[in-house]
Design a protein around this motif. Structure first.
Motif, mmCIF file in Angstrom:
data_model
loop_
_atom_site.group_PDB
_atom_site.id
_atom_site.type_symbol
_atom_site.label_atom_id
_atom_site.label_comp_id
_atom_site.label_asym_id
_atom_site.label_seq_id
_atom_site.Cartn_x
_atom_site.Cartn_y
_atom_site.Cartn_z
ATOM 1 N N THR A 16 0.851 -1.178 0.000
ATOM 2 C CA THR A 16 0.000 0.000 0.000
ATOM 3 C C THR A 16 0.887 1.228 0.000
ATOM 4 O O THR A 16 2.102 1.121 -0.050
ATOM 5 N N TYR A 17 0.303 2.393 0.076
ATOM 6 C CA TYR A 17 1.130 3.596 0.063
ATOM 7 C C TYR A 17 1.796 3.813 1.419
ATOM 8 O O TYR A 17 1.447 3.181 2.408
ATOM 9 N N ALA A 18 2.755 4.693 1.470
ATOM 10 C CA ALA A 18 3.483 5.077 2.684
ATOM 11 C C ALA A 18 4.267 3.926 3.299
ATOM 12 O O ALA A 18 4.428 3.852 4.510
ATOM 13 N N TYR A 30 -3.925 -15.824 8.849
ATOM 14 C CA TYR A 30 -3.631 -14.587 9.567
ATOM 15 C C TYR A 30 -3.077 -13.544 8.611
ATOM 16 O O TYR A 30 -2.589 -13.873 7.528
ATOM 17 N N ARG A 31 -3.137 -12.302 9.043
ATOM 18 C CA ARG A 31 -2.536 -11.206 8.288
ATOM 19 C C ARG A 31 -1.604 -10.443 9.200
ATOM 20 O O ARG A 31 -1.841 -10.305 10.398
ATOM 21 N N ILE A 32 -0.534 -9.946 8.603
ATOM 22 C CA ILE A 32 0.433 -9.128 9.323
ATOM 23 C C ILE A 32 0.615 -7.842 8.511
ATOM 24 O O ILE A 32 0.788 -7.893 7.303
ATOM 25 N N VAL A 33 0.503 -6.705 9.200
ATOM 26 C CA VAL A 33 0.693 -5.401 8.564
ATOM 27 C C VAL A 33 2.029 -4.863 9.045
ATOM 28 O O VAL A 33 2.296 -4.832 10.254
ATOM 29 N N VAL A 34 2.869 -4.456 8.122
ATOM 30 C CA VAL A 34 4.185 -3.921 8.472
ATOM 31 C C VAL A 34 4.370 -2.559 7.822
ATOM 32 O O VAL A 34 3.755 -2.239 6.807
ATOM 33 N N TRP A 35 5.196 -1.765 8.449
ATOM 34 C CA TRP A 35 5.620 -0.491 7.877
ATOM 35 C C TRP A 35 7.094 -0.641 7.564
ATOM 36 O O TRP A 35 7.892 -1.036 8.419
ATOM 37 N N ILE A 36 7.478 -0.348 6.332
ATOM 38 C CA ILE A 36 8.853 -0.520 5.893
ATOM 39 C C ILE A 36 9.508 0.848 5.768
ATOM 40 O O ILE A 36 9.040 1.697 5.023
ATOM 41 N N ASP A 55 -10.160 -6.891 9.248
ATOM 42 C CA ASP A 55 -11.263 -6.147 8.643
ATOM 43 C C ASP A 55 -11.737 -4.990 9.518
ATOM 44 O O ASP A 55 -12.341 -4.049 9.016
ATOM 45 N N ARG A 56 -11.456 -5.038 10.820
ATOM 46 C CA ARG A 56 -11.898 -3.991 11.735
ATOM 47 C C ARG A 56 -10.891 -2.860 11.899
ATOM 48 O O ARG A 56 -11.158 -1.904 12.600
ATOM 49 N N ILE A 57 -9.714 -2.957 11.270
ATOM 50 C CA ILE A 57 -8.696 -1.913 11.401
ATOM 51 C C ILE A 57 -8.502 -1.188 10.081
ATOM 52 O O ILE A 57 -8.969 -1.659 9.043
ATOM 53 N N ASP A 58 -7.820 -0.068 10.137
ATOM 54 C CA ASP A 58 -7.419 0.650 8.928
ATOM 55 C C ASP A 58 -5.921 0.445 8.778
ATOM 56 O O ASP A 58 -5.132 1.005 9.548
ATOM 57 N N ALA A 59 -5.524 -0.359 7.813
ATOM 58 C CA ALA A 59 -4.109 -0.711 7.651
ATOM 59 C C ALA A 59 -3.234 0.500 7.351
ATOM 60 O O ALA A 59 -2.033 0.473 7.581
ATOM 61 N N GLN A 60 -3.817 1.575 6.842
ATOM 62 C CA GLN A 60 -3.030 2.778 6.517
ATOM 63 C C GLN A 60 -2.682 3.610 7.724
ATOM 64 O O GLN A 60 -1.702 4.334 7.703
ATOM 65 N N THR A 61 -3.478 3.513 8.777
ATOM 66 C CA THR A 61 -3.258 4.395 9.931
ATOM 67 C C THR A 61 -2.773 3.661 11.168
ATOM 68 O O THR A 61 -2.396 4.305 12.139
ATOM 69 N N ILE A 62 -2.814 2.367 11.165
ATOM 70 C CA ILE A 62 -2.412 1.614 12.362
ATOM 71 C C ILE A 62 -0.907 1.669 12.563
ATOM 72 O O ILE A 62 -0.153 1.759 11.664
#
Length: 62
Positions: A16-18, A30-36, A55-62
């Motif tokens: 995604t962006y950013a 499972y899903r894992i969201v990372v910031w690189i 589904d209950r979170i916003d992956a862009q702002t977490i």
């Protein structure tokens, strides 16, 4: 003693962006969201959870 070969895994990721990326792990359970942080070559884990929790979170702002 012979060394064992690492198991082959297939990772699917959505970038995604950013600098965020979402990976499906554990057989897509499972899903894992990372910031690189590319300039510093650092990966920050922002979220680990099931698809329902994701589904209950916003992956862009977490």
């Amino acid at each position: 003693m012979a060394a064992r070969a690492a198991p082959r895994t297939r990772l699917s990721a959505a970038f995604t962006y950013a600098g965020r990326a979402v990976f499906n792990i554990a057989g897509n359970r499972y899903r894992i969201v990372v910031w690189i942080n590319y300039p510093y070559r650092v990966l920050y884990v922002r979220f680990i959870g099931t698809h329902a929790e994701y589904d209950r979170i916003d992956a862009q702002t977490i």
